[in-house]
Design a protein around this motif. Structure first.
Motif, PDB file in Angstrom:
ATOM      1  N   LEU A 417       0.708  -1.156   0.063  1.00  0.00           N
ATOM      2  CA  LEU A 417      -0.022   0.023  -0.207  1.00  0.00           C
ATOM      3  C   LEU A 417       0.726   1.265  -0.159  1.00  0.00           C
ATOM      4  O   LEU A 417       0.599   2.025  -0.572  1.00  0.00           O
ATOM      5  N   ILE A 436      -3.411   4.734   4.935  1.00  0.00           N
ATOM      6  CA  ILE A 436      -3.215   3.232   4.760  1.00  0.00           C
ATOM      7  C   ILE A 436      -4.257   2.736   5.831  1.00  0.00           C
ATOM      8  O   ILE A 436      -4.914   1.710   5.873  1.00  0.00           O
ATOM      9  N   ARG A 469      -5.609  -1.739  -2.181  1.00  0.00           N
ATOM     10  CA  ARG A 469      -4.608  -1.104  -2.833  1.00  0.00           C
ATOM     11  C   ARG A 469      -5.350  -0.304  -4.037  1.00  0.00           C
ATOM     12  O   ARG A 469      -4.861   0.747  -4.194  1.00  0.00           O
ATOM     13  N   VAL A 472      -6.616   2.977  -2.480  1.00  0.00           N
ATOM     14  CA  VAL A 472      -5.675   3.829  -1.541  1.00  0.00           C
ATOM     15  C   VAL A 472      -5.651   5.139  -2.265  1.00  0.00           C
ATOM     16  O   VAL A 472      -5.050   6.203  -1.746  1.00  0.00           O
TER      17      VAL A 472
END
Lengths: 570, 323
Positions: A417, A436, A469, A472
């Protein structure tokens, strides 16, 4: 009727892990028993122990009586005589279960001559008859073909031909259609049923899909964590399921749930867990009606075309793949136009090879478009150079099908991430850390997940990491390429519910690509049906299921397994 | 060492930002299970390669032998002070006759034990540094060719083939003959001759991994090519390279010995090969002069090969059995 196979207290263990814990069931001659359960429940281990093929650290105990003889006590020589001749098996993956360097005819002949005293000539004749029996067109010609020259469905037919070559009394089919398209799946299941009647074999059908079971089994045994929780005739199981786990599975199976749409309903979930003494448990979260924002369904006439500025619009997009060693090209996407508005879910349905994955990769420019336009908020992406494209990439993100292959196995979740944010210019370490933590919480993972590597998670959790992922970067559009196809029914429901919640909270738009109509039926506002690189039908989600216009759409709808009980329930 | 790795992983939970990505990734390469889909999730990653290496008896033997050689090389000056090329005693003293020179002396009265110890230094130094040179060149060529494909790949493959068709020992002799026969020159020559193997392995790994979903994901998120090559793909391509590296060190030691045997080695440094070459003249009267350094070479190469085999098993998740 005497039982052909009697399984009593079967236990299979691999070291400390017990895959099958005291399973008992019977199969009568000529009967179809379905063994249903989610991945890891021990159904494949059961099949392998019937063939005495459990791999080496595995230990089998209990009693397996086949035709009055105890299979577990037979010497290896007699087991080999039974294998293939009396009991035979077909596997899930038709791509790898055939030998690529022998013609299919040679492979059938080899199987035949292993068990029967046949001259080569007679064996080849029988091979052609068998191919004809499993409905491979032009068997005289195809008998000399090699596996790579056949389609997936035809390879599975060849596998079936080899399995029934010696007229076995019991055929074990371990997920025979999971790797195949819906329309082909329907044909293969019909073929198995036909062969069962013609050759009067018993059939042990192992599957995770209750829809498959509905049409083709006499009795169903539901397996949870190596134990049978319920066994019933198929009609009784579907109308009056006794065990809560069975009820949970039935509810979570989308192709049995008619007219469930994300705006109205939250899918039921089965949550698996482990008690302190190591026994697996589960809890069923029943389906719930949604309240608030999603209750209002836009009218059927609603279309993103009316929207003045769609988020993404494709116009006459073409993608060609140049062919090796020739000048011809393969046109994977052939003139596709579609629009996605802000906050809208657009479903894209089609079978494998129809160009839907290529289309999704072309949108994020992972493969170059040959011609046409891809406009993201009005900017045409096709003509941009990589350098100019890079700042725009964060607006459109992808979720991939395979939760095992889509995460770098060498990096922890934190690194996966973090790198995404670093690459996209978030220089401040604290703000990265906050984002995150926030996203991990949103996709329902504990913060302890950060330091772990992808292989330490289950398939569903990995898919959550894949979603985290993609999210983000705070995209406006998420392209989901078969995001739940590799997951179990219960996990599938959890991921779909998560996607719906994320959409509600973050105002995301989705392009949801799937071969599975029942999933798209649940999640999409508008649907496009794709065939051979073209969109053959588009429409509002309700219209397309109730009044399909294109013959291909009708074929797809008819092929959904379990429609018998759909109609009964309605 | 297994517990150390577990610490590494558990503390990483509190530090989301990767501090030194390379160390972590190599940690990942060594401790994270490669392609772990076949292994049920949930097992501690600490029981990784080290664990299965230490359980494998032949790999353990290789590790112990290699450590012994390393210690000998490190403490050669302490154990045998002074130049090993100095004449210290009468010539042709058999091993065991003089307790001060327990491996005997050679035709010029030089201490054989001191020669072995100092030769270990030269051999390991040349072995390690030439392997590093070969790895760097080979990895770069293989990675770039495998990742980009097309014309770049075709070109690099031709160059690799050019180097592979020339016998590597001849190439080393030519390079050393052109340059000065020093330790660093020899290491460079061996490194230049040995990279094609690495390049082929890395290229093959990159060709399969460049279309992996996680690489597509990285590209769709705007990762630069360099970051994808070194940050995403390379750590996944490392295991077979690590295995090859141990064999490369072994073959470099052999090549250096052959060079020194032919008298083309560094004249100012003792090496195992030069000791064998010098002892050759007295083979019938004092066979121990060739046998002792010969045994040293055999043991070192054996140790590295055992370790390589062990690493190969340990880095292959199909062979690595978990209990």
């Amino acid at each position: 009727m005497a039982n052909l196979l009697e399984v009593r207290d079967l236990r299979v263990s691999f070291g400390a892990h017990e895959a099958v814990r005291g399973l008992s069931f019977d199969i009568a001659a000529g009967e179809t028993l379905a063994l249903v359960g989610e991945s890891g429940c021990g159904k494949s281990a059961t099949a392998l122990s019937l063939m005495r093929l459990v791999p080496s650290p595995g230990r089998v105990s209990g009693s397996l009586r086949f035709d009055g003889r105890e299979l577990l006590e037979l010497p290896p020589r007699e087991v080999r005589a039974i294998r293939g001749r009396q009991i035979s098996m077909i596997f899930q993956e038709p791509m790898t279960s055939l030998n690529p360097v022998l013609s299919i005819g040679a492979q059938i002949v080899e199987t035949l001559r292993q068990h029967e005293q046949l001259s080569k000539r007679d064996a080849w004749k029988r091979a052609i008859e068998l191919l004809d029996l499993v409905q491979v067109p032009e068997p005289q010609r195809r008998v000399f073909d090699y596996p790579h020259e056949l389609s997936g469905g035809q390879r599975q037919r060849v596998m079936i031909a080899m399995a029934v070559a010696c007229r076995p009394r019991l055929l074990i089919a371990d997920e025979p259609t999971t790797a195949l398209d819906v329309t082909i799946q329907a044909h293969i299941l019909e073929l198995l049923d036909l062969l069962r009647r013609e050759l009067s074999m018993a059939l042990l059908l192992i599957t995770h899909d209750l829809g498959v079971v509905a049409e083709h089994a006499d009795r169903v045994a539901v397996v949870l964590a190596g134990e049978k929780v319920e066994e019933a005739p198929v009609s009784k199981l579907f109308t009056q399921p006794q065990h809560p786990y069975t009820r949970g599975l039935l509810d979570a199976s989308l192709n049995l749930a008619d007219d469930l749409h994300y705006r109205g309903w939250k899918l039921p979930e089965i949550r698996h867990g482990v008690t302190d003494d190591g026994k697996p448990t589960f809890a069923v979260v029943p389906r719930a009606a949604r309240t608030g924002q999603y209750v209002a369904d836009p009218t059927p006439g609603f279309s993103a075309l009316d929207d003045p500025a769609p988020l993404l619009s494709l116009h006459d997009l073409r993608v060609d793949y140049p062919q090796r060693h020739s000048n011809s090209v393969l046109r994977a996407v052939d003139g596709v136009s579609l629009h996605i508005a802000r906050g809208e879910t657009v479903g894209l349905v089609g079978e494998s090879g129809c160009g839907k994955s290529t289309l999704s990769k072309a949108i994020v420019r992972l493969v170059p478009a040959t011609s046409g336009e891809i406009r993201l908020r009005g900017t045409d992406l096709v003509s941009l150079r990589e350098r100019e494209l890079r700042p725009l990439r964060r607006h459109v993100q992808m979720v991939f099908q395979d939760p095992y292959a889509s995460l770098n196995p060498r990096r922890t979740v934190a690194e996966i991430l973090d790198t995404v944010l670093v690459v996209n210019g978030v220089a401040d370490r604290n703000s990265r850390r906050q984002r995150i933590a926030g996203i991990l919480d949103r996709v329902g993972l504990p913060s302890s997940a950060l330091g772990r590597f992808p292989h330490e998670f289950s398939g569903g959790q990995r898919q959550r990491i894949g979603i985290a992922r993609a999210l983000v970067l705070e995209p406006a559009l998420l392209i989901c390429d078969e995001p739940v196809s590799a997951l179990d029914v219960s996990i599938q429901a959890q991921i779909l519910n998560l996607l719906v919640e994320l959409k509600r909270d973050l105002g995301l738009a989705y392009l949801f690509i799937s071969h599975d109509l029942s999933v798209v039926r649940y999640i999409a506002d508008r649907v496009h049906v794709m065939q051979n690189g073209r969109i053959v039908e588009s429409g509002h989600h309700r219209e397309i299921w109730r009044h399909p216009q294109h013959p291909y759409t009708r074929t797809l709808l008819d092929a959904i397994p379990g429609r018998v009980f759909d109609a009964q329930a309605a | 060492m297994a517990s150390e790795s577990q610490d590494l992983i558990s503390t990483a939970g509190e530090v989301p930002a990767a501090k030194s990505p390379w160390r972590r990734q190599l940690g990942g390469a060594l401790f994270g299970a490669r392609g772990a889909s076949s292994v049920p999730a949930g097992g501690g990653a600490g029981r990784g390669v080290w664990y299965s290496l230490l359980r494998n008896p032949s790999a353990l033997a290789g590790l112990v032998l290699l450590t012994a050689f390393l210690l000998l090389a490190l403490f050669a000056n302490r154990l045998f002070p002074g130049d090993p090329l100095d004449m210290v005693a009468a010539p042709f003293e058999w091993p065991g006759t003089d307790p001060q020179y327990w491996l005997g002396t050679d035709s010029l009265g030089r201490d054989v034990a001191a020669g072995i110890a100092h030769g270990t230094r030269v051999s390991l130094l040349i072995g390690a540094s030439s392997a590093v040179i070969g790895l760097v060149i080979g990895t770069l060529v293989g990675a770039i060719g495998g990742f980009f494909g097309g014309i770049v790949d075709d070109l690099l493959v031709r160059v690799t083939e050019l180097f592979q068709t020339v016998p590597s020992f001849l190439l080393v002799i030519v390079i050393v003959a052109i340059g000065r026969p020093s330790v660093s020159m020899i290491a460079l020559a061996i490194g230049v001759a040995s990279w094609p193997t690495v390049a082929r392995i890395v290229r093959a790994e990159f060709r399969t991994l460049r279309n992996a979903d996680f690489v597509l994901a990285a590209r769709s998120q705007g990762f630069s090519n360099a970051r994808i090559i070194f940050g995403e793909i390379l750590p996944n391509a490392l295991p077979p390279v690590i295995v090859t590296a141990s064999v490369m060190v072994a073959s470099a030691i052999l090549i250096e010995s052959s060079l020194s045997f032919l008298g083309m080695g560094d004249p100012n440094a003792v090496s195992w090969g030069s000791m064998i070459g010098a002892g050759r003249d007295a083979l019938r009267t004092a066979w121990y002069l060739t046998a002792i350094p010969g045994v040293a070479i055999v043991l070192a190469v054996l140790a590295l090969n055992l370790l390589g085999d062990g690493l190969n098993d340990a880095l292959n998740p199909r062979l690595r059995q978990r209990i």
